[in-house]
Design an enzyme around this catalytic site. Structure first.
Site, PDB file in Angstrom:
ATOM      1  N   ASP A   1      -7.956 -12.998  -8.158  1.00  0.00           N
ATOM      2  CA  ASP A   1      -9.364 -12.826  -7.810  1.00  0.00           C
ATOM      3  C   ASP A   1      -9.829 -11.489  -8.374  1.00  0.00           C
ATOM      4  OD1 ASP A   1      -9.296 -10.705  -5.507  1.00  0.00           O
ATOM      5  OD2 ASP A   1      -7.807 -12.196  -4.901  1.00  0.00           O
TER       6      ASP A   1
ATOM      7  N   ASP B   1       0.293  -5.178  -0.744  1.00  0.00           N
ATOM      8  CA  ASP B   1      -0.877  -5.840  -1.303  1.00  0.00           C
ATOM      9  C   ASP B   1      -1.321  -4.969  -2.466  1.00  0.00           C
ATOM     10  OD1 ASP B   1      -3.623  -6.529  -1.836  1.00  0.00           O
ATOM     11  OD2 ASP B   1      -3.747  -7.446   0.148  1.00  0.00           O
TER      12      ASP B   1
ATOM     13  N   LYS C   1       3.018  -4.193   7.793  1.00  0.00           N
ATOM     14  CA  LYS C   1       2.325  -5.246   7.047  1.00  0.00           C
ATOM     15  C   LYS C   1       2.931  -5.368   5.662  1.00  0.00           C
ATOM     16  CE  LYS C   1      -0.700  -6.245  10.199  1.00  0.00           C
ATOM     17  NZ  LYS C   1      -0.763  -7.524  10.826  1.00  0.00           N
TER      18      LYS C   1
ATOM     19  N   HIS D   1      -5.389   2.580   8.893  1.00  0.00           N
ATOM     20  CA  HIS D   1      -5.578   1.599   7.828  1.00  0.00           C
ATOM     21  C   HIS D   1      -5.817   2.330   6.507  1.00  0.00           C
ATOM     22  CE1 HIS D   1      -7.595  -1.507   5.436  1.00  0.00           C
ATOM     23  NE2 HIS D   1      -7.015  -2.373   6.235  1.00  0.00           N
TER      24      HIS D   1
ATOM     25  N   CYS E   1      -4.077  -4.306  -3.889  1.00  0.00           N
ATOM     26  CA  CYS E   1      -5.293  -3.493  -3.790  1.00  0.00           C
ATOM     27  C   CYS E   1      -5.013  -2.118  -3.188  1.00  0.00           C
ATOM     28  CB  CYS E   1      -6.389  -4.208  -3.005  1.00  0.00           C
ATOM     29  SG  CYS E   1      -6.058  -4.434  -1.246  1.00  0.00           S
ATOM     30  N   TYR E   2      -3.948  -2.027  -2.376  1.00  0.00           N
ATOM     31  CA  TYR E   2      -3.618  -0.739  -1.768  1.00  0.00           C
ATOM     32  C   TYR E   2      -3.006   0.227  -2.775  1.00  0.00           C
ATOM     33  CZ  TYR E   2      -4.954  -2.783   2.584  1.00  0.00           C
ATOM     34  OH  TYR E   2      -5.682  -3.386   3.571  1.00  0.00           O
TER      35      TYR E   2
ATOM     36  N   HIS F   1      -8.840  -8.093  -6.249  1.00  0.00           N
ATOM     37  CA  HIS F   1      -7.486  -7.572  -6.416  1.00  0.00           C
ATOM     38  C   HIS F   1      -7.215  -7.140  -7.850  1.00  0.00           C
ATOM     39  CE1 HIS F   1      -6.936  -9.341  -2.419  1.00  0.00           C
ATOM     40  NE2 HIS F   1      -6.119  -8.316  -2.280  1.00  0.00           N
TER      41      HIS F   1
ATOM     42  N   ASP G   1      -2.895 -10.340  -5.106  1.00  0.00           N
ATOM     43  CA  ASP G   1      -2.529  -9.361  -4.074  1.00  0.00           C
ATOM     44  C   ASP G   1      -1.025  -9.282  -3.889  1.00  0.00           C
ATOM     45  OD1 ASP G   1      -2.433 -11.882  -2.848  1.00  0.00           O
ATOM     46  OD2 ASP G   1      -3.096 -11.122  -0.911  1.00  0.00           O
TER      47      ASP G   1
ATOM     48  N   ARG H   1      -1.268  -1.116   6.221  1.00  0.00           N
ATOM     49  CA  ARG H   1      -1.037  -0.759   7.623  1.00  0.00           C
ATOM     50  C   ARG H   1       0.456  -0.813   7.916  1.00  0.00           C
ATOM     51  NH1 ARG H   1      -4.283  -5.023  10.832  1.00  0.00           N
ATOM     52  NH2 ARG H   1      -3.791  -6.302   9.041  1.00  0.00           N
TER      53      ARG H   1
END
Length: 196
Positions: A132, A72, A69, A4, A74-75, A135, A125, A66
């Site tokens: 939000d 996103d 997936k 992760h 935030c990654y 993110h 995201d 991951r």
């Protein structure tokens, strides 16, 4: 256990905190400071870098956290900063250049073109979601990492200086100048001796 991006970041950041502390204590004592070689030896860095680079999705340009997936925003920080942390731990000329391990411009394009909410502000995201603070924070931090990962800073004159965010420290996720100010303030404070 499944690999992760967020957990990978946490492990690398913890190792960097320990390394920085060891270096600081070593310089105060005038001795050797050690290096991140111990931490880097625990992890197979080429495999880690390969896994991190595979998190960038070719179609969107963003990172997923991951395998298999969706991307996103935030990654962009969790994975993007992990490249910088791996560099810091290895501290070697043999280290693969992180700037070549992922496409920072594509990551920037993903965050700016697909994650901004033009009506209410903030970042999401992924497209179609509500904004939000979480993110927004991590997408901006990842954007800063992407903009500053190339040490030369050469973007071929394609970017106005006003479009570049302040540099972010990858361990503490604070602007580098803010972190430096905090460090200077704490160093200037009187120390108290504790009796045992």
């Amino acid at each position: 256990a499944e690999a992760h991006g967020g957990y990978t970041y946490c492990a690398l950041a913890a190792a960097c905190v320990l390394q920085r502390e060891r270096e600081a204590r070593g310089s105060l004592r005038g001795g050797s400071s050690g290096s991140g070689e111990e931490a880097a030896a625990v992890c197979v860095m080429p495999a880690l870098r390969r896994w991190l680079s595979l998190r960038q999705r070719a179609l969107e340009g963003g990172f997923s956290g991951r395998t298999n997936k969706l991307v996103d925003s935030c990654y962009s920080f969790w994975v993007g900063a992990s490249f910088v942390l791996a560099d810091e731990l290895e501290d070697s000329q043999a280290v693969a250049d992180s700037a070549s391990m992922f496409d920072a411009r594509e990551l920037e394009r993903y965050v700016l073109n697909y994650c901004q909410n033009e009506r209410s502000g903030g970042l999401v995201d992924k497209p179609g979601r509500a904004t939000d603070l979480y993110h927004t924070c991590y997408a901006l931090s990842g954007l800063s990492i992407a903009q500053h990962i190339d040490a030369s800073g050469d973007d071929g004159g394609k970017r106005d200086r006003a479009e570049v965010l302040r540099a972010t420290d990858p361990v503490f996720n604070l602007c580098c100048d803010t972190l430096d100010s905090a460090r200077r303030w704490f160093v200037a404070q009187p120390t108290t001796e504790h009796s045992e």
